[in-house]
Scaffold this active site. Structure first.
Site, PDB file in Angstrom:
ATOM      1  CB  ILE A  36     -15.676   6.369  -0.664  1.00 18.07           C
ATOM      2  CG1 ILE A  36     -16.822   5.419  -1.228  1.00 18.07           C
ATOM      3  CG2 ILE A  36     -14.625   5.753   0.049  1.00 18.07           C
ATOM      4  CD1 ILE A  36     -16.457   4.250  -1.939  1.00 18.07           C
ATOM      5  CE1 TYR A 143      -0.530   2.064  -4.754  1.00 19.37           C
ATOM      6  CE2 TYR A 143       1.995   1.683  -4.413  1.00 19.37           C
ATOM      7  CZ  TYR A 143       0.894   2.454  -4.352  1.00 19.37           C
ATOM      8  OH  TYR A 143       0.775   3.841  -4.049  1.00 19.37           O
TER       9      TYR A 143
END
Ligand code: NAD
Ligand code: AKB
Length: 317
Positions: A36, A143
């Site tokens: 990104i 996570y």
């Protein structure tokens, strides 16, 4: 036909090293880096690079088609410490990215997928020492929950859709070429930079917090090896335990002091302590050894020597 590899998350700690290794193995033009944000200059200059938000399945499809991609290494994720700050965003990225890639393999647009899991799939109810491949997995972090869910989906896509996906439960990774981004094991990289630049470091984990760790070149070798292993030999399609070495901040500091005698460590634990306390001390990895010949090369002593020597050169000391 030549395999074409897409690495998603090439600007990160692992991606920046994995792309270089893949390019030297498969040829620069056959390894497409993507992230990104822009990657480091070596990656940008040595082969193809695409800006990609992996949650955008249309753009992902376009890149795969444009480069005739056959293999994807999906590294984009938000790691443990940052994920606690942005739970929803982390869940969305960590899961949507995986679905977008697995679906390309399900639809036979690509042939093979690598996706990393983590020691974060274990939780406070798991045995701490030599944590087994098959054991209690009750993670209590955003996570860890996303990694455990990801493992179950990988196995599901293999069983249900014959998707050739392989995965490793990486321990905390330590390398000198790139900085870690938002994890709990990051102290074990930052400590080296601070030891060389300032001769002191304040650890956000207590001195006796032992965690499973691994030198980056071992992790890269394991990744290449499991991807190159004949599919029939891969018996675990969730994710394999792999072990490197285990140590705590005090042991690491002592070893660093054998190279930098005036290095000083102090301790000031923060929210990451709770995450670290929920993870194992060490892992049992005999199934990875038996199934596809995994073997770590670096213990703590060897890893510290490499880190210090290379960072000394990097900082011109
Ligand atoms: P990192 O944070 O250094 O890199 C992740 C990369 O993903 C970054 O470059 C980031 O820009 C990119 N990214 C974020 N959102 C994106 C998006 N929407 N689209 C495309 N790219 C995006 O992480 P890392 O340490 O390189 O870890 C890579 C993978 O390995 C992750 O899945 C991580 O969970 C796993 N892992 C890492 C470790 C470790 O110690 N580094 C240990 C266990 C597992
Ligand atoms: C983290 O600390 O989040 C990572 C990992 C062990 O998954 N390094």
């Amino acid at each position: 036909m030549q395999d074409k590899i897409l690495v998603i998350g090439s600007s990160g700690q692992i991606g920046s090293e994995l792309v270089a290794e893949l390019r030297s193995n498969y040829g620069d033009s056959n390894v497409i880096a993507s992230d990104i944000v822009a990657s480091n200059q070596i990656i940008m200059d040595s082969g193809p690079f695409e800006i990609l938000d992996v949650t955008d399945s249309k753009r992902l499809y376009e890149i795969v088609k444009k480069h005739e991609v056959t293999h994807i290494y999906l590294l984009a994720a938000i790691l443990s410490a940052n994920a606690e700050k942005k739970p929803k965003l982390s869940w969305d990225l960590n899961m949507q990215s995986l679905f977008n890639v697995l679906d390309l393999a399900k639809d036979k647009i690509i042939k093979k997928v690598f996706w990393p899991s983590s020691i974060a799939v274990f939780g406070p109810n798991t045995e701490k020492i030599k944590t087994q491949q098959y054991t209690i997995t009750e993670p209590n972090t955003v996570y860890g929950i996303s990694k455990l869910a990801g493992e179950r989906w990988c196995e599901y896509y293999f069983n249900k859709h014959n998707v050739d996906v392989v995965s490793l439960r990486y321990p905390g990774l330590i390398g000198w070429k790139s900085n870690p981004g938002g994890g709990t094991t990051d102290y074990a990289v930052h400590i080296f930079h601070e030891a060389i630049k300032n001769k002191k470091y304040t650890s956000f984990l207590t001195k006796d917090t032992t965690l499973p760790m691994m030198y980056m070149s071992d992790a890269i070798n394991a990744t290449l090896k499991i991807m190159q292993t004949d599919s029939g030999k891969i018996k675990i399609r969730s994710s394999y335990n792999i072990a490197g070495c285990s140590f705590n901040p005090e042991e690491l500091a002592n070893e660093i002091q054998s190279y930098i005698p005036d290095f000083k460590i102090s301790y000031n634990k923060d929210y990451r302590q709770k995450i670290a306390d929920s993870w194992p001390d060490s892992l049992e990895d005999s199934l990875a050894k038996d199934h596809w010949g995994w073997q770590a090369e670096y213990n703590m002593r060897k890893l510290v020597k490499e880190m210090i020597e290379n960072l000394h050169k990097k900082y011109n000391c």
